[in-house]
Write a protein that holds these residues in place. Structure first.
Motif, short mmCIF file in Angstrom:
data_model
loop_
_atom_site.label_atom_id
_atom_site.label_comp_id
_atom_site.label_asym_id
_atom_site.label_seq_id
_atom_site.Cartn_x
_atom_site.Cartn_y
_atom_site.Cartn_z
N SER A 102 2.64 -1.99 -7.83
CA SER A 102 1.16 -1.33 -7.91
C SER A 102 0.46 -1.94 -6.41
O SER A 102 0.80 -2.56 -5.84
N GLN A 103 -0.49 -1.28 -6.37
CA GLN A 103 -1.54 -1.54 -5.09
C GLN A 103 -1.87 -2.98 -5.19
O GLN A 103 -1.90 -3.56 -4.16
N GLU A 104 -2.14 -3.43 -6.40
CA GLU A 104 -2.61 -4.79 -6.67
C GLU A 104 -1.57 -5.62 -6.24
O GLU A 104 -1.66 -6.61 -5.71
N GLN A 105 -0.30 -5.40 -6.73
CA GLN A 105 0.88 -6.29 -6.70
C GLN A 105 1.15 -6.49 -5.29
O GLN A 105 1.57 -7.47 -4.73
N PHE A 106 1.06 -5.29 -4.43
CA PHE A 106 1.51 -5.23 -3.08
C PHE A 106 0.49 -6.22 -2.09
O PHE A 106 0.95 -6.85 -1.49
N ALA A 107 -0.67 -6.04 -2.69
CA ALA A 107 -1.77 -6.71 -1.92
C ALA A 107 -1.37 -8.26 -2.18
O ALA A 107 -1.86 -9.02 -1.25
N MET A 108 -1.19 -8.48 -3.51
CA MET A 108 -0.84 -9.98 -3.53
C MET A 108 0.46 -10.48 -2.82
O MET A 108 0.36 -11.74 -2.34
#
Length: 108
Positions: A16-22
């Motif tokens: 997800s975008q959140e996981q990618f950002a992390m």
């Protein structure tokens, strides 16, 4: 090594975008969740507090990890190189990767 890169690339596309950002922001998260997903089935990915500690140490510009054999030193540094490639995909940067044995350096 090519197969590892392909699996990690596929894993990144599934985040997800959140996981990618992390994964971009946190090397420990990247190692434990993205790099580990590309690990071959025939050998379990080594996890442990020492891996998380080394991930923190590698944030320093000059780091040397000394440990017993088979404690995932090379793989942790390899994960760091992949993380830096991901973070600096559009920039010029250099990483000096040194290994004791020629075969191990060539593998990575």
């Amino acid at each position: 090594m090519r197969n590892k890169k392909r699996v990690v690339t596929n894993m990144l596309q599934e985040l997800s975008q959140e996981q990618f950002a992390m994964a971009l922001a946190d090397f420990t998260y990247f190692t434990n969740n993205v790099f580990a997903a590309g690990w071959p089935d025939y050998e379990p990915f080594l996890r442990g507090d020492h891996i998380d500690e080394w991930c923190g140490m590698l944030k320093s510009p000059n780091t040397c990890i000394i440990s017993a054999r088979k404690h995932s030193k090379s793989n942790t540094v390899y994960s760091y190189v992949m993380w830096q490639l991901l973070r600096n995909a559009r920039k010029d940067f250099e990483i000096l990767y040194v290994s004791f044995k020629k075969e191990l350096a060539g593998y990575h």
